[in-house]
Design a protein around this motif. Structure first.
Motif, PDB file in Angstrom:
ATOM      1  N   ALA A 200       0.741  -1.152  -0.017  1.00 11.19           N
ATOM      2  CA  ALA A 200       0.033   0.062  -0.186  1.00 11.19           C
ATOM      3  C   ALA A 200       0.746   1.492   0.170  1.00 11.19           C
ATOM      4  O   ALA A 200       0.567   2.234  -0.830  1.00 11.19           O
ATOM      5  CB  ALA A 200      -0.774  -0.054   1.130  1.00 11.19           C
ATOM      6  N   GLU A 201       1.869   1.320   0.582  1.00 13.82           N
ATOM      7  CA  GLU A 201       2.927   2.330   1.002  1.00 13.82           C
ATOM      8  C   GLU A 201       3.186   2.588  -0.565  1.00 13.82           C
ATOM      9  O   GLU A 201       3.739   3.760  -1.115  1.00 13.82           O
ATOM     10  CB  GLU A 201       3.980   2.198   1.914  1.00 13.82           C
ATOM     11  N   TRP A 202       4.024   1.520  -1.260  1.00 19.12           N
ATOM     12  CA  TRP A 202       4.628   1.603  -2.517  1.00 19.12           C
ATOM     13  C   TRP A 202       3.802   2.160  -3.572  1.00 19.12           C
ATOM     14  O   TRP A 202       3.786   3.157  -4.211  1.00 19.12           O
ATOM     15  CB  TRP A 202       5.062   0.318  -2.949  1.00 19.12           C
ATOM     16  N   ARG A 203       2.348   1.775  -3.492  1.00 19.17           N
ATOM     17  CA  ARG A 203       1.342   2.135  -4.376  1.00 19.17           C
ATOM     18  C   ARG A 203       0.906   3.868  -4.065  1.00 19.17           C
ATOM     19  O   ARG A 203       0.891   4.366  -4.971  1.00 19.17           O
ATOM     20  CB  ARG A 203       0.245   1.241  -4.281  1.00 19.17           C
ATOM     21  N   ARG A 204       0.940   4.152  -2.951  1.00 17.25           N
ATOM     22  CA  ARG A 204       0.657   5.336  -2.749  1.00 17.25           C
ATOM     23  C   ARG A 204       1.830   6.527  -3.250  1.00 17.25           C
ATOM     24  O   ARG A 204       1.551   7.205  -3.763  1.00 17.25           O
ATOM     25  CB  ARG A 204       0.552   5.793  -1.147  1.00 17.25           C
ATOM     26  N   LYS A 205       3.059   6.029  -2.973  1.00 14.57           N
ATOM     27  CA  LYS A 205       4.096   6.777  -3.436  1.00 14.57           C
ATOM     28  C   LYS A 205       4.037   6.557  -5.009  1.00 14.57           C
ATOM     29  O   LYS A 205       4.308   7.643  -5.438  1.00 14.57           O
ATOM     30  CB  LYS A 205       5.395   6.160  -3.148  1.00 14.57           C
ATOM     31  N   ALA A 206       3.677   5.751  -5.477  1.00 14.45           N
ATOM     32  CA  ALA A 206       3.675   5.364  -7.130  1.00 14.45           C
ATOM     33  C   ALA A 206       2.405   6.454  -7.804  1.00 14.45           C
ATOM     34  O   ALA A 206       2.627   6.994  -8.590  1.00 14.45           O
ATOM     35  CB  ALA A 206       3.387   4.095  -7.426  1.00 14.45           C
ATOM     36  N   ALA A 207       1.407   6.277  -7.073  1.00  9.75           N
ATOM     37  CA  ALA A 207       0.274   7.252  -7.492  1.00  9.75           C
ATOM     38  C   ALA A 207       0.682   8.583  -7.275  1.00  9.75           C
ATOM     39  O   ALA A 207       0.276   9.433  -8.228  1.00  9.75           O
ATOM     40  CB  ALA A 207      -0.916   6.942  -6.477  1.00  9.75           C
ATOM     41  N   ARG A 208       1.275   8.910  -6.498  1.00 11.98           N
ATOM     42  CA  ARG A 208       1.738  10.235  -6.184  1.00 11.98           C
ATOM     43  C   ARG A 208       2.493  10.776  -7.249  1.00 11.98           C
ATOM     44  O   ARG A 208       2.672  11.752  -7.877  1.00 11.98           O
ATOM     45  CB  ARG A 208       2.328  11.002  -4.794  1.00 11.98           C
ATOM     46  N   ALA A 209       3.716   9.944  -7.532  1.00 14.76           N
ATOM     47  CA  ALA A 209       4.723  10.212  -8.624  1.00 14.76           C
ATOM     48  C   ALA A 209       3.999  10.236  -9.776  1.00 14.76           C
ATOM     49  O   ALA A 209       4.470  11.168 -10.706  1.00 14.76           O
ATOM     50  CB  ALA A 209       5.718   8.990  -8.546  1.00 14.76           C
ATOM     51  N   ALA A 210       2.761   9.476 -10.267  1.00 11.94           N
ATOM     52  CA  ALA A 210       2.430   9.480 -11.542  1.00 11.94           C
ATOM     53  C   ALA A 210       1.441  10.689 -11.509  1.00 11.94           C
ATOM     54  O   ALA A 210       1.450  11.402 -12.669  1.00 11.94           O
ATOM     55  CB  ALA A 210       1.167   8.371 -11.666  1.00 11.94           C
ATOM     56  N   THR A 211       0.893  11.229 -10.545  1.00 16.45           N
ATOM     57  CA  THR A 211       0.157  12.454 -10.513  1.00 16.45           C
ATOM     58  C   THR A 211       1.078  13.646 -10.828  1.00 16.45           C
ATOM     59  O   THR A 211       0.727  14.514 -11.368  1.00 16.45           O
ATOM     60  CB  THR A 211      -0.824  12.522  -9.253  1.00 16.45           C
ATOM     61  N   ARG A 212       2.180  13.696 -10.147  1.00 18.94           N
ATOM     62  CA  ARG A 212       3.182  14.689 -10.304  1.00 18.94           C
ATOM     63  C   ARG A 212       3.592  14.741 -11.595  1.00 18.94           C
ATOM     64  O   ARG A 212       3.605  16.038 -12.212  1.00 18.94           O
ATOM     65  CB  ARG A 212       4.368  14.439  -9.168  1.00 18.94           C
ATOM     66  N   ARG A 213       4.128  13.509 -12.250  1.00 20.35           N
ATOM     67  CA  ARG A 213       4.339  13.536 -13.651  1.00 20.35           C
ATOM     68  C   ARG A 213       3.350  13.983 -14.591  1.00 20.35           C
ATOM     69  O   ARG A 213       3.576  14.646 -15.605  1.00 20.35           O
ATOM     70  CB  ARG A 213       5.042  12.145 -13.968  1.00 20.35           C
ATOM     71  N   LYS A 214       2.305  13.546 -14.459  1.00 19.39           N
ATOM     72  CA  LYS A 214       1.207  13.557 -15.505  1.00 19.39           C
ATOM     73  C   LYS A 214      -0.091  14.742 -15.362  1.00 19.39           C
ATOM     74  O   LYS A 214      -0.368  15.321 -16.185  1.00 19.39           O
ATOM     75  CB  LYS A 214       0.301  12.044 -15.544  1.00 19.39           C
ATOM     76  N   ARG A 215      -0.302  15.031 -13.901  1.00 23.51           N
ATOM     77  CA  ARG A 215      -1.383  15.749 -13.625  1.00 23.51           C
ATOM     78  C   ARG A 215      -1.160  16.526 -12.438  1.00 23.51           C
ATOM     79  O   ARG A 215      -1.641  16.518 -11.425  1.00 23.51           O
ATOM     80  CB  ARG A 215      -2.721  15.211 -13.444  1.00 23.51           C
ATOM     81  N   PRO A 216       0.217  17.480 -12.542  1.00 24.46           N
ATOM     82  CA  PRO A 216       0.526  18.249 -11.466  1.00 24.46           C
ATOM     83  C   PRO A 216      -0.674  19.169 -11.048  1.00 24.46           C
ATOM     84  O   PRO A 216      -0.907  19.478  -9.650  1.00 24.46           O
ATOM     85  CB  PRO A 216       1.552  18.942 -11.927  1.00 24.46           C
ATOM     86  N   ASP A 217      -1.568  19.633 -11.818  1.00 24.92           N
ATOM     87  CA  ASP A 217      -2.803  20.524 -11.481  1.00 24.92           C
ATOM     88  C   ASP A 217      -3.574  19.717 -10.301  1.00 24.92           C
ATOM     89  O   ASP A 217      -4.192  20.328  -9.462  1.00 24.92           O
ATOM     90  CB  ASP A 217      -3.507  20.689 -12.601  1.00 24.92           C
ATOM     91  N   LEU A 218      -3.738  18.411 -10.437  1.00 32.07           N
ATOM     92  CA  LEU A 218      -4.522  17.711  -9.361  1.00 32.07           C
ATOM     93  C   LEU A 218      -3.706  17.654  -7.969  1.00 32.07           C
ATOM     94  O   LEU A 218      -4.507  18.052  -6.951  1.00 32.07           O
ATOM     95  CB  LEU A 218      -4.680  16.456  -9.843  1.00 32.07           C
ATOM     96  N   LEU A 219      -2.449  17.614  -8.085  1.00 34.20           N
ATOM     97  CA  LEU A 219      -1.658  17.846  -6.775  1.00 34.20           C
ATOM     98  C   LEU A 219      -2.127  19.100  -6.012  1.00 34.20           C
ATOM     99  O   LEU A 219      -2.381  19.104  -4.864  1.00 34.20           O
ATOM    100  CB  LEU A 219      -0.212  17.567  -6.976  1.00 34.20           C
ATOM    101  N   SER A 220      -1.984  20.312  -6.788  1.00 35.92           N
ATOM    102  CA  SER A 220      -2.124  21.328  -6.266  1.00 35.92           C
ATOM    103  C   SER A 220      -3.868  21.288  -5.580  1.00 35.92           C
ATOM    104  O   SER A 220      -4.055  21.997  -4.552  1.00 35.92           O
ATOM    105  CB  SER A 220      -1.957  22.612  -7.156  1.00 35.92           C
ATOM    106  N   ARG A 221      -4.772  20.808  -6.271  1.00 37.24           N
ATOM    107  CA  ARG A 221      -5.940  20.750  -6.126  1.00 37.24           C
ATOM    108  C   ARG A 221      -6.007  20.086  -4.577  1.00 37.24           C
ATOM    109  O   ARG A 221      -6.734  19.981  -3.780  1.00 37.24           O
ATOM    110  CB  ARG A 221      -6.909  20.136  -7.023  1.00 37.24           C
ATOM    111  N   ALA A 222      -5.261  18.845  -4.681  1.00 39.31           N
ATOM    112  CA  ALA A 222      -5.417  17.810  -3.526  1.00 39.31           C
ATOM    113  C   ALA A 222      -4.938  18.601  -2.421  1.00 39.31           C
ATOM    114  O   ALA A 222      -4.900  18.505  -1.227  1.00 39.31           O
ATOM    115  CB  ALA A 222      -4.635  16.590  -3.703  1.00 39.31           C
TER     116      ALA A 222
END
Ligand code: 4FV
Length: 222
Positions: A200-222
């Motif tokens: 679960a920890e690895w997946r959370r990190k991977a999801a954040r990395a994917a979001t940072r790479r592909k949809r940084p706008d979502l991170l600012s919203r999150a």
């Protein structure tokens, strides 16, 4: 939930809505839909539903009367949504909101658009994206798919999990399945640790990395 589609092309819907998860939802009685064709409400002997634009210009415009009559034939009460590029952008939050409704009417435009005076018959406008489709039918099916899968009982437990993305504000973590090595490429060994917390920890990190790479706008919203 019941959805009535107001459309000049009712034949487009069964192949899409009759298949897979939405088809199953109908079988389970969790979802029902029907099409209403403005052509059936045209008083014109040639069942005319469109005409040339006043003021000239290319293309045709959908006439107000047959469209208004078709929407009103569905009866008072349901939320009437017109699909158009001028609408509010459709997203996961809107899908969750609409999934709480008993009934929806999704109105599909065609040609260059509809007579502006019929807009008063609609409760709201929704757009699936900044591009022009030949008709609102595909947009209406996109909305129906995203909304119906949010109805409790439509998705099986394991299917439900995958629809968490966006709700969590993050994109999904990467998925892998057999074979363990494909064209020389390995699956991350963390996924074979059997340690669910570590996975679960690895997946959370991977999801954040994917979001940072592909949809940084979502991170600012999150
Ligand atoms: C559309 C969209 C869309 C515009 C002219 C139908 C077409 C034609 N609908 N999101 N983008 N509609 O392009 O919802 O009438």
């Amino acid at each position: 939930m019941r959805i009535d589609f107001v459309t000049l092309f009712p034949e487009m819907f069964e192949p899409v809505l009759g298949a897979s998860i939405l088809g199953r939802a109908r079988e389970k009685g969790l979802f029902e839909w029907a099409c209403v064709n403005p052509r059936d409400f045209s008083e014109d002997k040639h069942r005319k539903v469109d005409d040339r634009p006043f003021g000239g210009g290319p293309g045709m415009v959908m006439m107000a009367e047959p469209l208004a009559k078709a929407v009103e034939s569905v009866g008072k009460g349901p939320r009437v949504i017109f699909l158009s590029p001028q609408g509010e952008r459709f997203d996961d939050r809107k899908a969750a909101e609409l999934a709480r409704e008993e009934r929806l009417v999704l109105v599909c435009g065609h040609y260059e658009g509809v007579d502006e005076r019929v807009m008063s018959v609609f409760d709201e406008e929704l757009s699936i994206g900044d591009y022009v489709l030949t008709g609102g039918e595909l947009a209406a099916m996109v909305v129906a798919d995203a909304v119906v899968r949010r109805i409790p009982g439509v998705l099986k437990k394991d299917e439900a999990a995958e629809s968490e993305s966006f709700a969590s504000g993050l994109l999904d973590f990467p998925q892998y399945t057999r074979p363990r090595v494909w064209r020389g490429r390995e699956v991350p060994e963390q996924l074979f640790s059997g340690d669910h917390k570590k996975i679960a920890e690895w997946r959370r990190k991977a999801a954040r990395a994917a979001t940072r790479r592909k949809r940084p706008d979502l991170l600012s919203r999150a």
